[in-house]
Design a protein around this motif. Structure first.
Motif, mmCIF file in Angstrom:
data_model
loop_
_atom_site.group_PDB
_atom_site.id
_atom_site.type_symbol
_atom_site.label_atom_id
_atom_site.label_comp_id
_atom_site.label_asym_id
_atom_site.label_seq_id
_atom_site.Cartn_x
_atom_site.Cartn_y
_atom_site.Cartn_z
ATOM 1 N N LEU A 262 0.837 -1.187 0.000
ATOM 2 C CA LEU A 262 0.000 0.000 0.000
ATOM 3 C C LEU A 262 0.870 1.234 0.000
ATOM 4 C CD1 LEU A 262 -1.502 0.630 3.543
ATOM 5 C CD2 LEU A 262 0.346 -0.953 3.124
ATOM 6 N N SER A 263 0.251 2.334 -0.361
ATOM 7 C CA SER A 263 0.958 3.610 -0.340
ATOM 8 C C SER A 263 0.634 4.336 0.957
ATOM 9 C CB SER A 263 0.551 4.468 -1.542
ATOM 10 O OG SER A 263 -0.846 4.684 -1.555
ATOM 11 N N LEU A 264 1.593 5.094 1.448
ATOM 12 C CA LEU A 264 1.453 5.824 2.706
ATOM 13 C C LEU A 264 1.596 7.321 2.452
ATOM 14 C CD1 LEU A 264 3.751 3.589 4.954
ATOM 15 C CD2 LEU A 264 1.271 3.411 4.670
ATOM 16 N N ASP A 265 0.908 8.105 3.273
ATOM 17 C CA ASP A 265 1.082 9.548 3.164
ATOM 18 C C ASP A 265 2.303 9.997 3.976
ATOM 19 O OD1 ASP A 265 0.306 9.674 5.854
ATOM 20 O OD2 ASP A 265 -1.747 10.266 5.391
ATOM 21 N N GLU A 266 2.492 11.314 4.051
ATOM 22 C CA GLU A 266 3.683 11.836 4.707
ATOM 23 C C GLU A 266 3.763 11.486 6.190
ATOM 24 O OE1 GLU A 266 1.620 13.414 2.840
ATOM 25 O OE2 GLU A 266 2.765 13.964 1.057
ATOM 26 N N GLU A 267 2.615 11.210 6.806
ATOM 27 C CA GLU A 267 2.586 10.886 8.227
ATOM 28 C C GLU A 267 2.550 9.384 8.488
ATOM 29 O OE1 GLU A 267 -0.696 13.001 9.835
ATOM 30 O OE2 GLU A 267 0.196 14.974 9.520
#
Length: 521
Positions: A262-267
């Motif tokens: 999965l892709s993650l955001d900056e946090e």
């Protein structure tokens, strides 16, 4: 063999609830196939031809099939060869090539065969010829033990080739099918429960693990060669170079890992599911611009992070039949930094806490896995139990398709619309289609809606009754995803009917904006 024989058997299987009758009908069909017809025929019956997706959508199929032939003449191998040509079409002119191929195919097919072909191409077979039933039929036709056939199918990941081997090979060849690094196996599946505590009652002591809002992957490494597969066993190695590089760095030579990406955001929170899936649909080999992405191109994309929850093989040692406790210990050793979070417990309160933590972290829920369970490839049992919240929305029925098989003569598949009050996708105050479903309908509901929707019919097309948009139905979904198939740009994920809402008017239905907000949730 004529394709008509498959159509006859498919309809016979769909028209009975008896598992024994289904197995008998399929076994008779399989026994009459020539060796080179077996694998294609099995793929057609389960709606997964060996060519995979051939680049044709429902609009493309329905618009070019044309008038049907008066008599059956198409063979199983004719359809298989046509799908080969459809799959091979690429580059400039490919759309015209596919349309011409489909037109020629449709002209040679009877009406029943056309319907069958469309469902094969779109993966919408609803015949009741599920893999479990077909596996039993293969064993019956080949006079082989059912357990041997099932294990061969699970470990090869290819029911068609398993059928060919069972029907034409020796008993030793069938029994010799085993786990091979580089060849994907069918993934183990999970049952469902409403709460983590309820799941724990089924499993006993278990590993309670986050259920990530990502895409399932199976990763095989042999030396420096790494291959990545989807849950449907499609090879997507070229699309996920960052996953390949990570697995190459693990302290192991040969390994098979099961997990999610999965892709993650900056946090560090998960991005929406469709952002992960967008990477799965790019850089298709053979298509225009279909080469593997360069590091620069990947850098412009959202990076995908792999997380693993099981290991099936390590350095010459198969672990399928080992208990989960042993597999988790090996997983910690070879990929501990990339393990999915979870805890081993027999305490319902601990299981519920982990579930709350998973939801707070933005994940879908948890999977509760019996700590002594083997890896049952391709099976859904009670050893793994998933727990995740369900979204429900009130949508409007726009049209209904006539059913087939056991639902012949009944209106079945619902076309679902959301309100479009601002007219962003059509007339202000109208409705925009967001999906279809035939799931969750009881026999009582099928009878009721068949009568009801004909009373509010506004027009008909072949197979479909269009109705006045006045009926509200409560639909449970797992979420939405971006889609070009419907005008609103989204499609429902795993939609099923909860109930009809006769206490609500269509003006109270949920809006397209509300559903699109799920993309950003």
């Amino acid at each position: 063999m004529l394709l008509a024989a498959l159509v006859d058997t498919s309809e016979a299987v769909a028209s009975t609830r008896s598992r024994l009758a289904k197995v008998d009908a399929l076994a008779r069909l399989l026994a009459g196939l020539e060796p080179d017809e077996i694998a294609p025929a099995v793929g057609f019956l389960v709606g997964r031809p060996r060519q995979g997706r051939v680049g044709v959508g429902w609009r493309g199929v329905s618009s070019v099939m044309g008038s049907p032939a008066a008599e059956a003449g198409l063979t199983v191998l004719d359809l298989d060869a046509a799908l080969d040509r459809l799959a091979a079409a690429s580059g400039a002119g490919s759309v015209a090539d596919r349309s011409r191929e489909l037109g020629e195919l449709g002209a040679r097919a009877t009406g029943r065969e056309q319907d069958f072909i469309v469902r094969v191409i779109l993966g919408e077979m609803r015949t009741g010829a599920l893999e479990g039933v077909l596996t039993d039929a293969i064993a019956r036709a080949a006079e082989r033990p059912g357990d041997t056939v099932r294990r061969a199918a699970m470990l090869s990941g290819d029911l068609g080739e398993t059928a060919r081997l069972a029907l034409t090979g020796t008993a030793e060849e069938l029994e010799g099918v085993g786990l091979v690094v580089g060849r994907p196996v069918l993934p183990m599946l999970a049952a469902s429960a409403a709460t983590a505590a309820a799941a724990l009652e089924t499993t006993g002591e278990a590993s309670v693990e986050y259920k990530l809002d990502g895409a399932r992957i199976q990763v095989h490494r042999s030396g420096d060669e790494v291959r990545v597969f989807t849950r449907n066993l499609a090879d997507i190695t070229h699309r996920l170079p960052e996953v390949v590089e990570l697995v190459r760095r693990l302290p192991v030579r040969d390994v098979i890992l099961d997990g999610e990406t999965l892709s993650l955001d900056e946090e560090g929170a998960p991005r929406p599911f469709q952002e992960t899936m967008s990477r799965f649909s790019r850089w298709v080999p053979g298509a225009s611009g279909g080469s593997a992405p360069t590091p620069t191109e990947v850098g412009r994309e959202t990076l995908l992070h792999p997380w693993f929850f099981d290991v099936l093989h390590v350095d010459g040692r198969d672990l399928l039949d080992e208990p989960l406790s042993v597999r988790l210990a090996e997983l910690e050793r070879v990929a501990g930094e990339h393990r999915i979070p979870g805890e081993v417990t027999a305490d319902p309160e601990v299981a519920e806490r982990v579930s709350r933590e998973a939801l707070a972290a933005g994940q879908e829920g948890v999977v509760v896995k019996a700590i002594d369970s083997p890896y049952a490839a391709g099976r859904r049992g009670s050893s793994w139990v998933k727990v995740k919240p369900v979204h429900t929305y009130d949508l409007v029925v726009l049209a209904v398709e006539w059913g087939s098989g056991r639902r012949q003569g009944l209106l079945s598949n619902l076309h679902l619309g959301a309100r479009d009050p601002e007219g962003a996708f059509g007339e202000p105050g109208g409705y925009v289609m967001v999906g279809k479903t035939f799931k969750g309908l009881t026999d009582e509901l099928l009878r009721w809606q068949t009568e009801h929707f004909q009373q509010i019919e506004v027009r008909r097309t072949p197979g479909t009754v269009w109705v006045s948009p006045t009926t509200v139905v409560e639909i449970a979904i797992d979420g939405v995803q971006r889609s070009s198939r419907y005008p609103g740009g989204i499609a429902l994920r795993f939609a099923r009917v909860k109930r009809y809402r006769d206490d609500k008017t269509a003006a109270e239905a949920d809006t397209i904006g509300t559903l699109r907000d799920l993309l950003r949730a």
